[in-house]
Each structure stands twice: as structure tokens, then as C-alpha cells.
Write a protein that holds these residues in place. Structure first.
Motif, PDB file in Angstrom:
ATOM      1  N   ASP A 186       0.839  -1.204   0.000  1.00 44.02           N
ATOM      2  CA  ASP A 186       0.000   0.000   0.000  1.00 44.02           C
ATOM      3  C   ASP A 186       0.873   1.252   0.000  1.00 44.02           C
ATOM      4  OD1 ASP A 186       1.042  -0.254   2.459  1.00 44.02           O
ATOM      5  OD2 ASP A 186      -0.863  -0.174   3.562  1.00 44.02           O
ATOM      6  N   VAL A 187       2.064   1.136  -0.581  1.00 39.00           N
ATOM      7  CA  VAL A 187       2.994   2.273  -0.628  1.00 39.00           C
ATOM      8  C   VAL A 187       3.038   2.807  -2.060  1.00 39.00           C
ATOM      9  CG1 VAL A 187       5.394   2.995  -0.322  1.00 39.00           C
ATOM     10  CG2 VAL A 187       4.397   1.293   1.222  1.00 39.00           C
ATOM     11  N   TYR A 188       2.557   4.006  -2.240  1.00 41.24           N
ATOM     12  CA  TYR A 188       2.571   4.629  -3.571  1.00 41.24           C
ATOM     13  C   TYR A 188       3.542   5.799  -3.558  1.00 41.24           C
ATOM     14  CZ  TYR A 188      -1.405   1.701  -4.296  1.00 41.24           C
ATOM     15  OH  TYR A 188      -2.201   0.598  -4.392  1.00 41.24           O
ATOM     16  N   PHE A 189       4.404   5.844  -4.546  1.00 36.82           N
ATOM     17  CA  PHE A 189       5.418   6.909  -4.567  1.00 36.82           C
ATOM     18  C   PHE A 189       4.930   8.096  -5.393  1.00 36.82           C
ATOM     19  CE2 PHE A 189       7.860   2.908  -4.113  1.00 36.82           C
ATOM     20  CZ  PHE A 189       8.316   3.143  -2.834  1.00 36.82           C
ATOM     21  N   LYS A 190       5.271   9.295  -4.907  1.00 30.51           N
ATOM     22  CA  LYS A 190       4.929  10.505  -5.669  1.00 30.51           C
ATOM     23  C   LYS A 190       6.151  11.053  -6.387  1.00 30.51           C
ATOM     24  CE  LYS A 190       1.584  12.517  -2.538  1.00 30.51           C
ATOM     25  NZ  LYS A 190       1.695  13.491  -1.490  1.00 30.51           N
ATOM     26  N   ASN A 191       7.320  10.884  -5.762  1.00 27.44           N
ATOM     27  CA  ASN A 191       8.554  11.443  -6.335  1.00 27.44           C
ATOM     28  C   ASN A 191       9.660  10.397  -6.269  1.00 27.44           C
ATOM     29  OD1 ASN A 191       7.444  13.637  -4.088  1.00 27.44           O
ATOM     30  ND2 ASN A 191       7.511  14.388  -6.175  1.00 27.44           N
ATOM     31  N   ILE A 192      10.423  10.346  -7.330  1.00 25.12           N
ATOM     32  CA  ILE A 192      11.651   9.528  -7.312  1.00 25.12           C
ATOM     33  C   ILE A 192      12.813  10.501  -7.445  1.00 25.12           C
ATOM     34  CG2 ILE A 192      13.018   7.804  -8.556  1.00 25.12           C
ATOM     35  CD1 ILE A 192      10.370   6.560  -9.507  1.00 25.12           C
ATOM     36  N   ILE A 193      13.762  10.391  -6.548  1.00 26.95           N
ATOM     37  CA  ILE A 193      14.960  11.249  -6.621  1.00 26.95           C
ATOM     38  C   ILE A 193      16.164  10.342  -6.851  1.00 26.95           C
ATOM     39  CG2 ILE A 193      16.406  12.888  -5.344  1.00 26.95           C
ATOM     40  CD1 ILE A 193      13.840  13.741  -3.879  1.00 26.95           C
ATOM     41  N   VAL A 194      16.936  10.669  -7.876  1.00 26.71           N
ATOM     42  CA  VAL A 194      18.041   9.779  -8.257  1.00 26.71           C
ATOM     43  C   VAL A 194      19.291  10.595  -8.581  1.00 26.71           C
ATOM     44  CG1 VAL A 194      17.307   9.739 -10.695  1.00 26.71           C
ATOM     45  CG2 VAL A 194      18.640   7.846  -9.793  1.00 26.71           C
ATOM     46  N   ALA A 195      20.443  10.048  -8.187  1.00 26.62           N
ATOM     47  CA  ALA A 195      21.696  10.684  -8.598  1.00 26.62           C
ATOM     48  C   ALA A 195      21.832  10.549 -10.108  1.00 26.62           C
ATOM     49  CB  ALA A 195      22.878  10.012  -7.905  1.00 26.62           C
ATOM     50  N   SER A 196      22.291  11.605 -10.764  1.00 31.24           N
ATOM     51  CA  SER A 196      22.392  11.580 -12.227  1.00 31.24           C
ATOM     52  C   SER A 196      23.804  11.976 -12.649  1.00 31.24           C
ATOM     53  CB  SER A 196      21.338  12.536 -12.811  1.00 31.24           C
ATOM     54  OG  SER A 196      21.117  12.250 -14.166  1.00 31.24           O
ATOM     55  N   GLY A 197      24.551  11.000 -13.145  1.00 33.66           N
ATOM     56  CA  GLY A 197      25.941  11.255 -13.539  1.00 33.66           C
ATOM     57  C   GLY A 197      26.092  11.118 -15.045  1.00 33.66           C
ATOM     58  N   SER A 198      26.278   9.872 -15.516  1.00 34.74           N
ATOM     59  CA  SER A 198      26.381   9.666 -16.963  1.00 34.74           C
ATOM     60  C   SER A 198      24.990   9.668 -17.617  1.00 34.74           C
ATOM     61  CB  SER A 198      27.139   8.378 -17.275  1.00 34.74           C
ATOM     62  OG  SER A 198      26.474   7.264 -16.737  1.00 34.74           O
ATOM     63  N   ALA A 199      23.957   9.747 -16.823  1.00 33.38           N
ATOM     64  CA  ALA A 199      22.572  10.045 -17.231  1.00 33.38           C
ATOM     65  C   ALA A 199      21.704   8.837 -17.591  1.00 33.38           C
ATOM     66  CB  ALA A 199      22.527  11.082 -18.365  1.00 33.38           C
ATOM     67  N   GLY A 200      22.291   7.680 -17.776  1.00 36.10           N
ATOM     68  CA  GLY A 200      21.510   6.522 -18.224  1.00 36.10           C
ATOM     69  C   GLY A 200      20.516   6.007 -17.192  1.00 36.10           C
ATOM     70  N   THR A 201      20.848   6.168 -15.927  1.00 35.50           N
ATOM     71  CA  THR A 201      19.926   5.698 -14.885  1.00 35.50           C
ATOM     72  C   THR A 201      18.642   6.515 -14.940  1.00 35.50           C
ATOM     73  OG1 THR A 201      21.772   5.003 -13.512  1.00 35.50           O
ATOM     74  CG2 THR A 201      19.685   5.384 -12.381  1.00 35.50           C
ATOM     75  N   GLN A 202      18.804   7.811 -14.927  1.00 36.68           N
ATOM     76  CA  GLN A 202      17.615   8.681 -14.960  1.00 36.68           C
ATOM     77  C   GLN A 202      16.857   8.504 -16.283  1.00 36.68           C
ATOM     78  OE1 GLN A 202      18.386  12.867 -14.406  1.00 36.68           O
ATOM     79  NE2 GLN A 202      16.216  13.349 -14.244  1.00 36.68           N
ATOM     80  N   ALA A 203      17.605   8.411 -17.389  1.00 34.06           N
ATOM     81  CA  ALA A 203      16.953   8.264 -18.699  1.00 34.06           C
ATOM     82  C   ALA A 203      16.102   6.998 -18.744  1.00 34.06           C
ATOM     83  CB  ALA A 203      18.011   8.241 -19.806  1.00 34.06           C
ATOM     84  N   ILE A 218      10.139  12.521 -11.494  1.00 31.98           N
ATOM     85  CA  ILE A 218      11.491  11.951 -11.356  1.00 31.98           C
ATOM     86  C   ILE A 218      12.470  13.118 -11.354  1.00 31.98           C
ATOM     87  CG2 ILE A 218      13.253  10.491 -12.421  1.00 31.98           C
ATOM     88  CD1 ILE A 218      10.941   8.854 -13.658  1.00 31.98           C
ATOM     89  N   THR A 219      13.200  13.260 -10.265  1.00 29.37           N
ATOM     90  CA  THR A 219      14.153  14.366 -10.151  1.00 29.37           C
ATOM     91  C   THR A 219      15.565  13.804 -10.143  1.00 29.37           C
ATOM     92  OG1 THR A 219      12.557  15.562  -8.804  1.00 29.37           O
ATOM     93  CG2 THR A 219      14.837  16.354  -8.738  1.00 29.37           C
ATOM     94  N   GLY A 220      16.363  14.232 -11.096  1.00 24.82           N
ATOM     95  CA  GLY A 220      17.770  13.824 -11.105  1.00 24.82           C
ATOM     96  C   GLY A 220      18.605  14.861 -10.366  1.00 24.82           C
ATOM     97  N   MET A 221      19.485  14.418  -9.509  1.00 30.23           N
ATOM     98  CA  MET A 221      20.420  15.322  -8.843  1.00 30.23           C
ATOM     99  C   MET A 221      21.736  15.205  -9.595  1.00 30.23           C
ATOM    100  SD  MET A 221      18.384  16.373  -6.528  1.00 30.23           S
ATOM    101  CE  MET A 221      19.388  17.356  -5.458  1.00 30.23           C
ATOM    102  N   ALA A 222      22.037  16.206 -10.428  1.00 31.58           N
ATOM    103  CA  ALA A 222      23.231  16.136 -11.276  1.00 31.58           C
ATOM    104  C   ALA A 222      24.490  16.173 -10.403  1.00 31.58           C
ATOM    105  CB  ALA A 222      23.229  17.284 -12.268  1.00 31.58           C
ATOM    106  N   VAL A 223      25.320  15.163 -10.535  1.00 31.84           N
ATOM    107  CA  VAL A 223      26.493  15.083  -9.661  1.00 31.84           C
ATOM    108  C   VAL A 223      27.753  15.668 -10.299  1.00 31.84           C
ATOM    109  CG1 VAL A 223      25.628  13.077  -8.397  1.00 31.84           C
ATOM    110  CG2 VAL A 223      27.073  12.732 -10.408  1.00 31.84           C
ATOM    111  N   SER A 224      27.709  15.899 -11.619  1.00 32.47           N
ATOM    112  CA  SER A 224      28.952  16.345 -12.245  1.00 32.47           C
ATOM    113  C   SER A 224      28.775  17.416 -13.323  1.00 32.47           C
ATOM    114  CB  SER A 224      29.691  15.138 -12.841  1.00 32.47           C
ATOM    115  OG  SER A 224      28.817  14.382 -13.622  1.00 32.47           O
ATOM    116  N   ARG A 225      27.533  17.881 -13.524  1.00 35.29           N
ATOM    117  CA  ARG A 225      27.314  18.874 -14.576  1.00 35.29           C
ATOM    118  C   ARG A 225      26.269  19.892 -14.137  1.00 35.29           C
ATOM    119  NH1 ARG A 225      27.257  14.281 -16.942  1.00 35.29           N
ATOM    120  NH2 ARG A 225      29.132  13.806 -18.093  1.00 35.29           N
ATOM    121  N   ALA A 226      26.234  20.978 -14.905  1.00 39.66           N
ATOM    122  CA  ALA A 226      25.172  21.963 -14.651  1.00 39.66           C
ATOM    123  C   ALA A 226      23.842  21.370 -15.109  1.00 39.66           C
ATOM    124  CB  ALA A 226      25.466  23.247 -15.429  1.00 39.66           C
ATOM    125  N   ARG A 227      22.782  21.906 -14.532  1.00 37.62           N
ATOM    126  CA  ARG A 227      21.443  21.370 -14.774  1.00 37.62           C
ATOM    127  C   ARG A 227      21.091  21.293 -16.265  1.00 37.62           C
ATOM    128  NH1 ARG A 227      15.739  23.270 -12.189  1.00 37.62           N
ATOM    129  NH2 ARG A 227      14.459  22.297 -13.772  1.00 37.62           N
TER     130      ARG A 227
END
Ligand SMILES: Cc1ncc(COP(=O)(O)O)c(C=O)c1O
Length: 236
Positions: A186-203, A218-227
Motif C-alpha cells: 500500500d505504498v505509492y510513490f509521488k517522487n523519485i529522486i536519483v543521482a544523475s551522472g552519466s545520465a543513463g539511470t535517470q533516462a 522523477i528528479t535527477g540530482m546532477a552530480v557532475s554537470r550543470a542542470r
């Protein structure tokens, strides 16, 4: 059809290996949730198990299979001296009968430690390039690839992090796992937050969202580049 099934149905004809131990567990982070007065869960992709785990095993399930199906005899890629990506690639190549060629960014250390030691134990062929400039590194990888091809080899090139479409299929599949977790609880997610480096995970997650019609964000937290730059990478 459930949302998770829509995704699985969409990717069912793309061949992949089963190196990763899936599905990874989802844990509620009780202390953080209490502190922030929110329900926060963590998808434990550190527990994919293969070659000490991490998010790259999901990508390599599809990339290595693609190399095998298309008759490549080796893998070639690059990364930092202590790259997790290179460690998992070295071991994935070894267990699947593919030689692995790594170009590592930086000065050759005096002593092999940690991931570099594991790369070597897995038998990877390693060269170092004393530059952190992406263009220099990619040129060096291309030179190595051409040398191999001249010698009659068929190397399968993977960019750092395995972030090409076929690698991201691993994270389309991860999105199905996340939705399936909700469907079975009974757990429904509203937001997914993920580290985003080479970008394939978020993509991959975003592609899974598009396929399934999941309404969250889905929010990517860019770890190595500008937004802006990172957004382009994810869209590509
Ligand atoms: C745990 C974890 N999540 C996400 C990422 C980012 O993945 P990507 O390189 O596909 O953007 C990394 C990168 O190393 C990672 O280690």
C-alpha cells in the motif's frame, strides 16, 4: 494490464543477462522520514550483488548481452582510476568470456588498490591517460579500439557509465520493479529522486515512466554537470 506489466511487455524482446540479483529491496528510511516528516524509501541498488553491486550491473546485463549476441569478442570502455563502472565491466567481461580493455583517466598509481586491483584480478588490459579532458580520453579510447580492430579483434565500445540506450533498458526494468513494489503493497510513490551522472539511470527511469504513464515526478540530482547540460544528456 498493471503499469509494471506494461513496461515488462515493452522490453520483453530485448535480450539481457541475469547478472544482477533482482528485484533489489525497497527499505523505508525510518529515521530520515521521522526527521523530515515525510515517507522516504530507498531502492537498494547497492544490493544488485554482481561484482559487489551498484547501479551499473543493470546496464551491463543488457550491454554485455548485446555484445555477445552481435559477435563482439571484447569490451572497451573508460573511467576514473577507481571507477566502479570499470570494476563491474572487468568482471562482467571475464565471466562472459569477453576480454576487457580499459582506458583509465589519471596517473598510474604506484600501488594497485581497491577497484584497480579488482580490474587487474579480473584480467582487464589497462592503459592510463594522464588527462582529465573528456576529448583526450575519448580520442585515446578510439586509438585503442582501432589498434584492436587492425589486429582482427571486434571490441564493443561502451561510454563511461554504460549510458547508451541499450544500457538504460536496465533502468526501464528498474522502473517496473518500483511500480510493482507499489502494486504489491500500500505504498505509492509521488517522487523519485536519483543521482544523475552519466545520465543513463535517470533516462531509463524516465523512459519507464513514459511507457507506463506513471504520474509521479522523477528528479535527477546532477552530480557532475550543470542542470541544463545534464537535462540534455538525459533527453538524448
Ligand atoms: C548509486 C548511484 N546512483 C546513480 C548514479 C548515476 O548513474 P548514471 O551514471 O547512470 O547517471 C550513480 C553513478 O555512479 C550511482 O553510483
Amino acid at each position: 494490464m498493471r503499469k509494471s506489466e506494461l513496461i515488462i511487455d515493452h522490453i520483453k524482446d530485448i535480450p539481457g543477462l541475469e547478472m544482477s540479483l533482482l528485484p533489489t529491496p525497497v527499505h523505508r528510511l525510518n529515521n530520515l522520514s521521522d526527521r523530515l516528516k515525510a515517507d522516504i524509501y530507498c531502492k537498494r541498488d547497492d544490493l544488485t550483488a554482481f561484482a559487489f553491486g551498484g547501479n551499473k550491473t543493470r546496464k551491463l546485463d543488457y550491454l554485455v548481452k548485446d555484445a555477445l549476441v552481435n559477435g563482439y569478442d571484447s569490451l572497451i570502455t573508460f573511467g576514473a582510476v577507481q571507477s566502479n563502472w570499470c570494476r563491474i565491466t572487468s568482471i562482467a567481461g571475464k565471466v562472459n568470456g569477453l576480454d576487457v580493455f580499459l582506458v583509465l583517466e589519471g596517473i598510474k598509481p604506484e600501488k594497485d588498490t581497491a577497484n584497480l586491483l579488482l580490474d587487474k584480478l579480473a584480467g582487464a588490459d589497462i592503459s592510463f591517460i594522464n588527462s582529465l579532458e573528456r576529448d583526450d580520453i575519448i580520442r585515446q579510447v578510439e586509438i585503442k579500439k582501432q589498434e584492436l580492430e587492425k589486429a582482427g579483434r571486434k571490441p564493443y565500445y561502451m561510454p563511461v557509465g554504460g549510458s547508451v540506450a541499450i544500457g538504460s533498458v536496465g533502468y526501464i526494468r528498474a522502473m517496473a520493479e518500483i511500480l510493482e513494489f507499489s502494486e504489491n503493497s500500500d505504498v505509492y510513490f509521488k517522487n523519485i529522486i536519483v543521482a544523475s551522472g552519466s545520465a543513463g539511470t535517470q533516462a531509463g527511469l524516465v523512459a519507464g515512466q513514459v511507457i507506463s504513464g506513471w504520474k509521479g515526478s522523477i528528479t535527477g540530482m546532477a552530480v557532475s554537470r550543470a542542470r541544463y547540460e545534464q537535462e540534455q544528456n538525459v533527453f538524448e
